[in-house]
Structure formats: structure tokens, C-alpha cells
Design a protein around this motif. Sequence first.
Motif, PDB file in Angstrom:
ATOM      1  N   LEU A 133       0.864  -1.232  -0.012  1.00 44.66           N
ATOM      2  CA  LEU A 133      -0.119  -0.047   0.033  1.00 44.66           C
ATOM      3  C   LEU A 133       1.018   1.190   0.137  1.00 44.66           C
ATOM      4  O   LEU A 133       0.324   2.379  -0.610  1.00 44.66           O
ATOM      5  CB  LEU A 133      -0.786  -0.013   1.260  1.00 44.66           C
ATOM      6  CG  LEU A 133      -2.203  -0.914   0.991  1.00 44.66           C
ATOM      7  CD1 LEU A 133      -2.850  -0.995   2.307  1.00 44.66           C
ATOM      8  CD2 LEU A 133      -3.104  -0.524   0.057  1.00 44.66           C
ATOM      9  N   LYS A 134       1.940   1.216   0.751  1.00 48.10           N
ATOM     10  CA  LYS A 134       2.893   2.227   0.899  1.00 48.10           C
ATOM     11  C   LYS A 134       3.410   2.549  -0.808  1.00 48.10           C
ATOM     12  O   LYS A 134       3.366   4.032  -0.952  1.00 48.10           O
ATOM     13  CB  LYS A 134       4.098   1.932   1.660  1.00 48.10           C
ATOM     14  CG  LYS A 134       4.812   3.215   1.999  1.00 48.10           C
ATOM     15  CD  LYS A 134       6.107   2.802   3.009  1.00 48.10           C
ATOM     16  CE  LYS A 134       6.934   4.199   3.221  1.00 48.10           C
ATOM     17  NZ  LYS A 134       7.966   3.722   3.987  1.00 48.10           N
ATOM     18  N   SER A 135       3.683   1.748  -1.345  1.00 41.95           N
ATOM     19  CA  SER A 135       4.381   1.738  -2.805  1.00 41.95           C
ATOM     20  C   SER A 135       3.385   2.347  -3.405  1.00 41.95           C
ATOM     21  O   SER A 135       3.391   3.355  -4.430  1.00 41.95           O
ATOM     22  CB  SER A 135       5.077   0.674  -3.185  1.00 41.95           C
ATOM     23  OG  SER A 135       4.200  -0.279  -3.581  1.00 41.95           O
ATOM     24  N   LEU A 136       2.160   1.740  -3.424  1.00 49.03           N
ATOM     25  CA  LEU A 136       1.191   2.366  -4.379  1.00 49.03           C
ATOM     26  C   LEU A 136       0.569   3.713  -4.088  1.00 49.03           C
ATOM     27  O   LEU A 136       0.525   4.465  -5.033  1.00 49.03           O
ATOM     28  CB  LEU A 136      -0.219   1.536  -4.087  1.00 49.03           C
ATOM     29  CG  LEU A 136      -0.035   0.214  -4.558  1.00 49.03           C
ATOM     30  CD1 LEU A 136      -1.183  -0.886  -4.313  1.00 49.03           C
ATOM     31  CD2 LEU A 136       0.189  -0.250  -6.301  1.00 49.03           C
ATOM     32  N   ASN A 137       0.751   4.290  -2.855  1.00 52.17           N
ATOM     33  CA  ASN A 137       0.209   5.410  -2.557  1.00 52.17           C
ATOM     34  C   ASN A 137       1.291   6.437  -2.970  1.00 52.17           C
ATOM     35  O   ASN A 137       1.128   7.592  -3.349  1.00 52.17           O
ATOM     36  CB  ASN A 137       0.050   5.625  -0.983  1.00 52.17           C
ATOM     37  CG  ASN A 137      -1.189   5.105  -0.715  1.00 52.17           C
ATOM     38  OD1 ASN A 137      -2.170   4.710  -1.569  1.00 52.17           O
ATOM     39  ND2 ASN A 137      -1.481   4.640   0.658  1.00 52.17           N
ATOM     40  N   LEU A 138       2.619   6.257  -2.775  1.00 49.62           N
ATOM     41  CA  LEU A 138       3.677   7.038  -3.357  1.00 49.62           C
ATOM     42  C   LEU A 138       3.571   6.976  -4.769  1.00 49.62           C
ATOM     43  O   LEU A 138       3.758   8.349  -5.438  1.00 49.62           O
ATOM     44  CB  LEU A 138       5.217   6.334  -2.844  1.00 49.62           C
ATOM     45  CG  LEU A 138       5.437   6.585  -1.326  1.00 49.62           C
ATOM     46  CD1 LEU A 138       6.678   5.796  -1.172  1.00 49.62           C
ATOM     47  CD2 LEU A 138       5.450   7.917  -1.014  1.00 49.62           C
ATOM     48  N   LYS A 140       0.948   6.971  -6.559  1.00 52.40           N
ATOM     49  CA  LYS A 140      -0.136   7.735  -7.014  1.00 52.40           C
ATOM     50  C   LYS A 140       0.141   9.309  -6.718  1.00 52.40           C
ATOM     51  O   LYS A 140      -0.380   9.935  -7.539  1.00 52.40           O
ATOM     52  CB  LYS A 140      -1.321   7.222  -6.250  1.00 52.40           C
ATOM     53  CG  LYS A 140      -2.607   7.818  -6.416  1.00 52.40           C
ATOM     54  CD  LYS A 140      -3.526   7.225  -5.578  1.00 52.40           C
ATOM     55  CE  LYS A 140      -5.175   8.161  -5.661  1.00 52.40           C
ATOM     56  NZ  LYS A 140      -6.065   7.553  -4.650  1.00 52.40           N
ATOM     57  N   LYS A 141       0.567   9.450  -5.435  1.00 61.17           N
ATOM     58  CA  LYS A 141       1.018  10.982  -5.398  1.00 61.17           C
ATOM     59  C   LYS A 141       1.915  11.391  -6.350  1.00 61.17           C
ATOM     60  O   LYS A 141       1.977  12.564  -6.779  1.00 61.17           O
ATOM     61  CB  LYS A 141       1.584  11.009  -3.873  1.00 61.17           C
ATOM     62  CG  LYS A 141       0.562  10.734  -2.660  1.00 61.17           C
ATOM     63  CD  LYS A 141       0.987  10.990  -1.607  1.00 61.17           C
ATOM     64  CE  LYS A 141      -0.020  10.625  -0.210  1.00 61.17           C
ATOM     65  NZ  LYS A 141       0.589  10.807   1.046  1.00 61.17           N
TER      66      LYS A 141
END
Length: 155
Positions: A133-138, A140-141
Motif C-alpha cells: 500500500l505504501k508503494s502504491l500510494n507513493l 499515485k502521489k
Amino acid sequence: MGSLRGLRLVAGSCFRLWERDVFSSLRLTRNSDLKRINGFCTKSQESPKAPSRMYTHGVPLHKPTQWEKKILIWSGRFKKEDDIPETISFEMLDGAKNKVRVKVCYIMIALTVAGCILMIIEGKKAAQRHETLKSLNLAKKARLREEAAMNAKTE
């Protein structure tokens, strides 16, 4: 003056208690269908209307619908729809519904456990691909920042 008011309150509450007791006893005699004759209470001689279809033990019968016939078959009470009698007791139908309800609950429990195991396996595979989730959120941002920068340049 205060003592007169207190006396009225006490008298009113005593009257309400007495009234409640009287009406509850009248309600009991009305519900039990008793007649008062010469100071004695006797049961009325009227017999209640009996249902048209009954077992010899006095259990009322029920004609099952198509859905209820399927429930009787799924519960294992009967093998085929032809084996089901024209009328059955409510107890038999309730027992069949309870068996089917328990079977459905067992199936739901098994599906929940299988879904949990499947999600654990998929989560481990995603962790090996570094899809957290952390890598996906980074990611996306970063994409949103690039889009905002592109919009700022075009304007």
C-alpha cells in the motif's frame, strides 16, 4: 396545606394500585372464559372449533408449498418430491428448516475461511512483487504531482 397534598397523593396512588388489581383479576376471568353461577366459577361448556385436517394426536396439518417441498428434500427428510405427503405437521417443517439453516451456516463458514486463505495467499504474492500500500500510494502521489505540474505549464 402540604400535609393535605401529601394525603391526596397517597390516596391517589392507593386507588390506582387497587384499580390495577381489580382490572387484572377481571381480565383473567374474561380471558379464561369463566362464568359465575351462584358464587362459583365454572368453565363454559362450549367446545372450540377443531381444524378440519388433524392427526390423531390433535396436531394441525399444513399443505407444503413448492419451496417448502424443496426444503424438505434438502434437509434429507425425504428423498424425492413424490415421497412427500399431501399434508405435513408444522413441527416436521420447522425441523427441516432448521437443518437447512444449519447447513447454509456451515457453507458460509467454509466460504469465509476459504476467502481468508485466498486473501492471505494473494497478499503474500503482492508483497513479493513489492506491491504494498505504501508503494502504491507513493506512486499515485507522484503521478498526481506530475499531472498538476503539466496543468500548471499549459495554463
